[in-house]
Design a protein around this motif. Structure first.
Motif, PDB file in Angstrom:
ATOM      1  N   TYR A  24       0.822  -1.204   0.000  1.00 13.83           N
ATOM      2  CA  TYR A  24       0.000   0.000   0.000  1.00 13.83           C
ATOM      3  C   TYR A  24       0.860   1.260   0.000  1.00 13.83           C
ATOM      4  CZ  TYR A  24      -3.552   3.409   1.261  1.00 13.83           C
ATOM      5  OH  TYR A  24      -4.368   4.508   1.274  1.00 13.83           O
ATOM      6  N   TYR A  35       3.889   1.516  -1.193  1.00 13.66           N
ATOM      7  CA  TYR A  35       4.466   1.619  -2.527  1.00 13.66           C
ATOM      8  C   TYR A  35       3.463   2.238  -3.499  1.00 13.66           C
ATOM      9  CZ  TYR A  35       8.812  -0.896  -1.654  1.00 13.66           C
ATOM     10  OH  TYR A  35      10.065  -1.252  -1.226  1.00 13.66           O
ATOM     11  N   GLN A  36       2.219   1.872  -3.361  1.00 11.88           N
ATOM     12  CA  GLN A  36       1.202   2.377  -4.280  1.00 11.88           C
ATOM     13  C   GLN A  36       0.979   3.876  -4.112  1.00 11.88           C
ATOM     14  OE1 GLN A  36      -1.833  -0.405  -3.122  1.00 11.88           O
ATOM     15  NE2 GLN A  36      -1.528  -1.659  -4.944  1.00 11.88           N
ATOM     16  N   TRP A  37       0.765   4.342  -2.879  1.00 13.89           N
ATOM     17  CA  TRP A  37       0.486   5.765  -2.715  1.00 13.89           C
ATOM     18  C   TRP A  37       1.730   6.618  -2.884  1.00 13.89           C
ATOM     19  CZ3 TRP A  37       2.830   8.645   1.025  1.00 13.89           C
ATOM     20  CH2 TRP A  37       3.188   8.053   2.226  1.00 13.89           C
ATOM     21  N   SER A  46       3.921   6.242  -5.089  1.00 18.17           N
ATOM     22  CA  SER A  46       4.173   6.460  -6.516  1.00 18.17           C
ATOM     23  C   SER A  46       3.549   7.773  -6.977  1.00 18.17           C
ATOM     24  CB  SER A  46       3.634   5.288  -7.342  1.00 18.17           C
ATOM     25  OG  SER A  46       2.223   5.255  -7.324  1.00 18.17           O
ATOM     26  N   LEU A  67       7.003   1.312  -9.014  1.00 17.49           N
ATOM     27  CA  LEU A  67       6.114   0.658  -9.979  1.00 17.49           C
ATOM     28  C   LEU A  67       6.553  -0.771 -10.252  1.00 17.49           C
ATOM     29  CD1 LEU A  67       5.320   3.422 -12.616  1.00 17.49           C
ATOM     30  CD2 LEU A  67       3.978   2.694 -10.646  1.00 17.49           C
ATOM     31  N   ALA A  74       5.512  -2.895  -7.207  1.00 18.57           N
ATOM     32  CA  ALA A  74       4.067  -3.127  -7.178  1.00 18.57           C
ATOM     33  C   ALA A  74       3.641  -4.089  -8.279  1.00 18.57           C
ATOM     34  CB  ALA A  74       3.322  -1.809  -7.306  1.00 18.57           C
ATOM     35  N   ARG A  75       4.312  -4.009  -9.396  1.00 18.37           N
ATOM     36  CA  ARG A  75       3.963  -4.879 -10.518  1.00 18.37           C
ATOM     37  C   ARG A  75       4.228  -6.360 -10.217  1.00 18.37           C
ATOM     38  NH1 ARG A  75       4.918  -3.943 -16.855  1.00 18.37           N
ATOM     39  NH2 ARG A  75       4.111  -5.951 -17.494  1.00 18.37           N
TER      40      ARG A  75
END
Length: 115
Positions: free
Chosen positions: A58, A60-62, A64, A104, A107-108
């Motif tokens: 989470y 890592y996602q925000w 980005s 990215l 997360a990928r």
């Protein structure tokens, strides 16, 4: 690619950006002689640090999207500043891009494969 490689790249680039920001705004090329309050932007970079170090998806996602503010600042200051400050701004852009790419990539690796 290996998830750990992306993790180490994201963590290293985030720490590098924190150190660059502090050095830039306190000693190398502050807006005002003797340092400036812009050094406080390094505190903002501490927000995602623990989540990045603990590999929380989470975070890592925000982060980005969060890092784009620093990318934008680097672009604007590289365009508007001169001398050492311009060079440091370009370093900020480069480190932000590395962080963004690593985040990215990390997360990928969690992307679900079709069944």
């Amino acid at each position: 690619m290996n998830r750990k490689l992306f993790h180490y790249g994201a963590a290293a680039s985030l720490v590098a950006l924190i150190l660059l920001t502090l050095a830039w705004e306190l000693w190398l090329a502050p807006v005002r002689p003797g340092g400036s309050f812009l050094a406080l932007k390094a505190v903002v970079l501490l927000a995602p640090l623990m989540g990045i170090l603990k590999e929380r998806l989470y975070t890592y996602q925000w982060s980005s999207m969060f890092i784009l503010a620093f990318f934008t600042e680097g672009i604007m200051r590289s365009w508007g500043d001169s001398g050492l400050s311009q060079t440091l701004a370009l370093w900020e852009v480069a480190i932000s891009v590395v962080f963004f790419a690593c985040v990215l990539g990390f997360a990928r690796t969690f992307k679900r494969k079709p069944t």
